[in-house]
Scaffold this active site. Structure first.
Site, short mmCIF file in Angstrom:
data_model
loop_
_atom_site.label_atom_id
_atom_site.label_comp_id
_atom_site.label_asym_id
_atom_site.label_seq_id
_atom_site.Cartn_x
_atom_site.Cartn_y
_atom_site.Cartn_z
N TYR A 1 0.83 -1.21 0.00
CA TYR A 1 0.00 0.00 0.00
C TYR A 1 0.86 1.26 0.00
O TYR A 1 1.95 1.25 0.54
CB TYR A 1 -0.90 0.02 1.23
CG TYR A 1 -2.02 -1.00 1.22
CD1 TYR A 1 -2.36 -1.71 0.06
CD2 TYR A 1 -2.74 -1.27 2.37
CE1 TYR A 1 -3.38 -2.65 0.08
CE2 TYR A 1 -3.76 -2.20 2.40
CZ TYR A 1 -4.07 -2.90 1.26
OH TYR A 1 -5.09 -3.82 1.29
N SER B 1 -13.75 -4.32 1.13
CA SER B 1 -14.59 -3.60 0.18
C SER B 1 -16.08 -3.86 0.41
O SER B 1 -16.81 -4.23 -0.51
CB SER B 1 -14.22 -3.97 -1.26
OG SER B 1 -14.67 -2.98 -2.16
N LEU C 1 -18.29 -1.81 0.54
CA LEU C 1 -19.04 -0.88 -0.31
C LEU C 1 -18.72 -1.08 -1.79
O LEU C 1 -19.10 -0.25 -2.62
CB LEU C 1 -18.73 0.57 0.09
CG LEU C 1 -19.16 0.97 1.50
CD1 LEU C 1 -18.82 2.44 1.75
CD2 LEU C 1 -20.65 0.74 1.71
N GLY D 1 -16.93 1.69 -3.26
CA GLY D 1 -17.75 2.89 -3.21
C GLY D 1 -19.01 2.84 -4.04
O GLY D 1 -19.86 3.74 -3.95
#
Length: 346
Positions: free
Chosen positions: A53, A236, A238, A241
């Site tokens: 990351y 994740s 969502l 998103g």
């Protein structure tokens, strides 16, 4: 904040896990520090990162997210034991991280030492394989997944060697618990068998994608999770998103993931139709769509924690408060009806 036990370990984690993969790209160091302060104040003791990351890296910023966590650690001496810190070793193929060599006994030890240095800590609470060395059907790769091409002997040899390295690091006090990510039920069961046969650390958790739009975990994985006490860390929740509804009708908000990435594999016609239906459910019942989506993952019996990520503080607040949201039987029934119409929208 509610807490769960991580597998069969003695580690207690908040049901909301703070994801960090935007720190160093979408978020600055100070913004990352602000998120850590805010989350910890609200009882979120579980933080997840990875050596590779931030995402959307330019090829030279891998490790920056861990460094941001490390500077927070340095600024907050004495608070390390308040946090359950998880990180991951990058699987085979990402040449920006350790030349793309992936997961072997030697590479695990190198990766752990690198993470500890960047994180400015002596140990990691949960160390995870980011994806299997043999390959994975996750990240929308299920359409081309070909396990018949795997070398059976080599795969099992690599798993044993890797678990032996994990065992040595646990003995040295550098790792408290071990988990997998983006793995399969076969991978889990094989590692559990090897761990039992050789007296090595068992898998305590699995970090796989899970959301209203991706419910692969509901079948074989759910059964294995139940019988083997290996809980899901849902990443994740969502769907990058999408489940917020912000991309409906072709909208691309400035600063959003889609505005930075361009096309997203999850952003399909079926996914948008399903999202509209889920957003409608939330609106009819006076729920925030993001909180409903996160609360659904927490409602599932196999979920240990749901990993949330935010590029803005208002998003982070909404996501953390999902821990307090209860879904009625009526809402759950309506969610089930939409799922039957759109069982695998991407």
């Amino acid at each position: 904040m509610q807490f769960n036990t991580l597998g069969r370990s003695d580690i207690k984690v908040s049901r909301i896990c703070l994801g960090t993969m935007t720190w160093g790209s979408q978020n600055t160091e100070s913004e990352g520090h602000q998120q850590m302060d805010f989350a910890l104040e609200r009882g979120v003791n579980f933080w997840d990162t990875a050596e590779m990351y931030p995402i959307m890296s330019n090829g030279a910023s891998e490790g920056r997210t861990e460094e941001i966590i490390g500077t927070w650690m340095k600024m907050n001496p004495g608070r390390r034991d308040e946090i359950v810190l998880a990180t991951k070793i990058t699987g085979l193929g990402n040449r920006s991280v350790r030349g793309g060599r992936g997961i072997t006994g030697k590479e695990i030890k190198l990766a752990v030492e690198g993470s500890l240095k960047r994180l400015q800590t002596d140990y990691v609470d949960l160390y995870q394989f980011h994806w299997p060395q043999r390959g994975s059907y996750h990240f929308q790769q299920q359409w081309t997944f070909a396990p018949e091409k795997q070398d059976k002997s080599a795969v099992r040899g690599n798993l044993l060697e890797s678990l032996q390295a994990i065992g040595e690091l646990v003995a040295e006090g550098k790792i408290r618990a071990f988990g997998v990510s983006d793995d399969s039920v076969w991978g889990l069961m094989e590692m559990l068998k090897l761990a039992e046969q050789h007296g090595l650390p068992r898998v305590q958790s699995v970090q796989n994608e899970y959301s209203l739009l991706n419910r692969q975990f509901d079948t074989d994985w759910a059964e294995a999770s139940h019988h083997e006490d290996v809980g899901l860390l849902a990443w994740s929740p969502l769907a990058m998103g999408i489940l917020s509804g912000k991309y409906l009708d072709g909208k691309v908000p400035e600063g959003s993931r889609k505005s930075l990435m361009g096309e997203m594999a999850r952003d399909t016609e079926a996914a948008n139709a399903a999202t509209r239906a889920y957003v409608d459910i939330a609106q009819r019942h006076g729920l925030d769509p993001c909180q409903m989506a996160i609360a659904f993952t927490l409602h599932r019996p196999f979920t240990t924690a749901s990993i949330i990520g935010a590029s803005r503080m208002d998003q982070l607040k909404i996501a953390i408060e999902a821990d307090d949201v209860s879904l009625s039987d009526e809402v759950l029934t309506e969610i089930g009806e939409v799922h039957r119409r759109y069982p695998m929208p991407y």
